[in-house]
Design an enzyme around this catalytic site. Structure first.
Site, short mmCIF file in Angstrom:
data_model
loop_
_atom_site.label_atom_id
_atom_site.label_comp_id
_atom_site.label_asym_id
_atom_site.label_seq_id
_atom_site.Cartn_x
_atom_site.Cartn_y
_atom_site.Cartn_z
CD GLU A 19 43.87 42.18 34.04
OE1 GLU A 19 43.78 42.40 32.90
OE2 GLU A 19 44.42 41.05 34.92
CD GLU B 45 42.51 38.78 37.47
OE1 GLU B 45 43.29 37.88 35.58
OE2 GLU B 45 42.12 39.81 36.19
#
Ligand SMILES: [Zn+2]
Length: 642
Positions: free
Chosen positions: A148, A303
């Site tokens: 991320e 995710e």
């Protein structure tokens, strides 16, 4: 995508948080649920290299062996998402510095300066060590670089970042004169005589030079991409056949994902629509369409949350059916799998209340039953893996323009937010089951029947030139060049001939004030425009703009000078008549019908087919239960739906 067959199913697996005797139960339950991939070692640097140059591979060896034994592939991280304490203590300068000059401390995650040569050197060294160790491991199916990017650390204002920024500027401009010209430093007495005088846009007494801010945004995206690229080239060298990804964060302001996606093999995304927001499935569909559009091929939901997250003010769980429905939605928009954060719910740390595929309560929970059910569904849907999506409509998204539009403190109104502008066009198209791609303004757009630029504040002579179908341009477009300088003659700059209008003056509307038009109520923004050779399609009604054009057209090129609740009436594309809350999306001859509503909905099928979820043949009018879905494999090869 990877050598795993069918759709990917699994989640982040953090075995280092558990005693080893739990691992056997983990893999047994993964196999029971049909899990075929686990993301491993994302935050494992301090466990893999507890002391400088001293590696502890044993535990990860055993984890990967165990996964492989149960037929589960690894999305193996390079483990560089958080530097270990020893590196931070030895080199405090690897930690990022904020705009006010405060050096951030260890104790969270993503604690690194994107431009730190020390951090980069150690990250690349670790990536090399991990790749050398596991290059031949049979479980290795995909590389997962860092995690991320830009979630916490998008920018750093330390002296090292300043040096890196200056070298980036030197490559872009070549000389201080060119930089002065590009940044318009004659304004407010900012003329530089040497590039060494240039600094990042730290906290200053007043508004910072907007051209400098746009370059800073470009630089910050590039600096992190450089870091990603450094790890990637090591992985390429050692394992040329293993695909590389890094998990994106949906439509993120900070990173130019067009540039990023070009550097990775698989686009993957982390998506967390808020279960408390009944419309969250619309915004997330837009971001899924971006993910598919980035490489114009299937992507991977890497995710998502099985139920609640842990980082909102109030973290509402997903009610029964929503986890499955949201998972199927990602597939509908081109994902080739459904992965979660995380496999087993943590007992400690900031994410201990974040839901998981295997909740705290174990196999007697609702969450575990959901995991088992989704695993069965994904096996039934295996044949959709790899199928493509055709869209007739393109929505234009350009990061440079976005960065210019949302520069703080120097705009006619700071209420124009690009994500909201995109969504205003996307939501009504989505409600009518029309597939939408996202696209760049300078790419080949000739394959689309309709191209919509909700806003293109920054543009060049090349922007939108390849459109052959209907073109719709939203307000405050064609305003500035790539240096954030207003185009000669004002807006719409290079789009003037194409659109056949001139903007006399921007007319932003104060909060709560609306402006009537013959095409509906306008809010937030209006303009005083003057047609050159365009026809007037709609006019403002009442107020200072009474009778002036609000929407114009020149041939197939439309200009919409204000924000309307539903601006899509002018589009020359027909959609479906779908009940409220029902989403229809197509991948080749697979039609996904998703009922996001809490009541049953009736839909007439365009062609007969077989529902892959229930293995039932369906035709004519059918009813979809609340939060249920149908994945219809159509008998006919010719899709009837758009
Ligand atoms: Zn820095």
């Amino acid at each position: 995508m990877t050598r795993v067959r069918g759709l990917l199913f699994g989640g982040d697996y953090n075995p280092e948080q558990w005693p080893e005797e739990v691992w056997a139960e983990d893999v047994r339950l993964m196999a029971e649920a049909g899990v075929n991939m686990a993301t491993v070692a994302v935050f494992s640097w301090s466990r893999l290299e507890p002391r400088p140059g001293v590696y502890d591979w044993g535990w990860l060896d055993r984890v990967l062996d165990l996964l492989h034994e149960y037929g589960i592939a690894a999305d193996l991280a390079t483990a560089t998402a958080t530097p270990p304490p020893w590196l931070v203590r030895e080199h405090p300068e690897v930690m990022p510095v904020d705009a006010a000059g405060t050096r951030l401390e260890f104790g969270s995650r993503q604690g690194y300066c994107p431009s730190s040569p020390v951090f980069k050197q150690h990250a690349v060294r670790l990536a090399r060590a991990v790749a050398e160790r596991y290059k031949d491991h049979p479980a290795l199916a995909m590389w997962h670089i860092s995690n991320e990017y830009a979630d916490h650390t998008l920018e750093c204002f330390c002296p090292e970042s300043a040096r890196h920024f200056r070298s980036w500027l030197e490559k872009r401009y070549g000389s201080v004169d060119a930089l002065n010209q590009a940044w318009g430093t004659s304004c407010w007495g900012q003329h530089y005589t040497n590039l060494d005088q240039v600094e990042p846009p730290r906290k200053a007494p007043g508004p910072v030079n907007p051209s400098q801010l746009v370059d800073w945004r470009r630089f910050c995206s590039d600096a992190l991409l450089e870091l990603f690229g450094a790890e990637k080239s090591v992985l390429r060298e050692i394992t040329p056949d293993i695909p590389v990804t890094t998990n994106f964060m949906s439509i993120l302001h900070g990173l130019d994902y067009w540039k990023w996606a070009a550097e990775e093999d698989v686009v993957s995304d982390d998506a967390y629509p808020d279960p408390a927001d009944p419309e969250s499935h619309v915004a997330v569909a837009l971001s899924y369409d971006l993910m598919r559009s980035l490489k114009r091929k299937p992507w991977l939901l890497l995710e998502s949350a099985p139920s609640a997250v842990s980082w909102r003010e109030v973290n509402v769980p997903k009610p029964p059916g929503m986890m499955r429905l949201h998972s199927l939605q990602a597939l509908a928009h081109g994902s080739d799998g459904v992965m979660f954060f995380q496999w087993r719910q943590a007992h400690y740390g900031p994410e201990k209340f974040h839901s998981a595929m295997l909740p705290h309560g174990g196999t007697s929970t609702r969450g575990w039953q959901d995991t088992l059910r989704l695993g069965r569904d994904l096996r039934n849907l295996a044949e959709i893996a790899g199928t493509s999506t055709k869209a007739d409509v393109a929505l234009i998204l350009d990061w440079d323009s976005w960065w210019g539009l949302e520069a703080p403190e120097s705009m006619p109104s700071n209420r124009l937010r690009l994500k909201e502008l995109l969504l205003a066009w996307y939501a009504p198209l989505h409600a009518r089951g029309i597939n939408v791609d996202l696209a760049r303004p300078d790419e080949d757009l000739s394959g689309y029947r309709v191209v919509i630029a909700p806003n293109l504040y920054m543009c060049t002579a090349e922007s939108l030139r390849t459109v052959t179908g209907q073109l719709v341009v939203g307000p405050f477009s064609g305003v500035v060049d790539p240096n954030d300088h207003v185009h000669p003659g004002g807006a719409p700059g290079p789009l003037k001939t194409m659109l056949g209008i001139e903007v006399d003056e921007f007319w932003p509307l104060p909060d709560g004030v609306t402006q009537e038009t013959t095409a509906g109520i306008a809010h937030t923004w209006a303009e005083w425009i003057r047609p050159i050779d365009a026809e007037v399609v709609a006019t403002y009604q009442g107020g200072e703009l009474d009778g002036l054009p609000a929407i114009t057209r020149k041939g197939d090129a439309y200009y919409v000078s204000c924000l309307l609740d539903d601006p899509t009436a002018i589009l020359s594309i027909e959609g479906l008549d779908l009940p409220d809350g029902v989403e229809a999306t197509r991948r080749e001859n697979y039609l996904f019908l998703l009922n996001h509503a809490t009541t049953p909905k009736k839909v007439i099928l365009p062609t007969p087919g077989r529902d892959l979820l229930t293995q039932q043949d369906l035709e004519g009018e059918i009813e979809i239960a609340p939060r249920d879905a149908i994945v219809l494999k159509e008998s006919s090869d010719t899709p009837v739906y758009p």
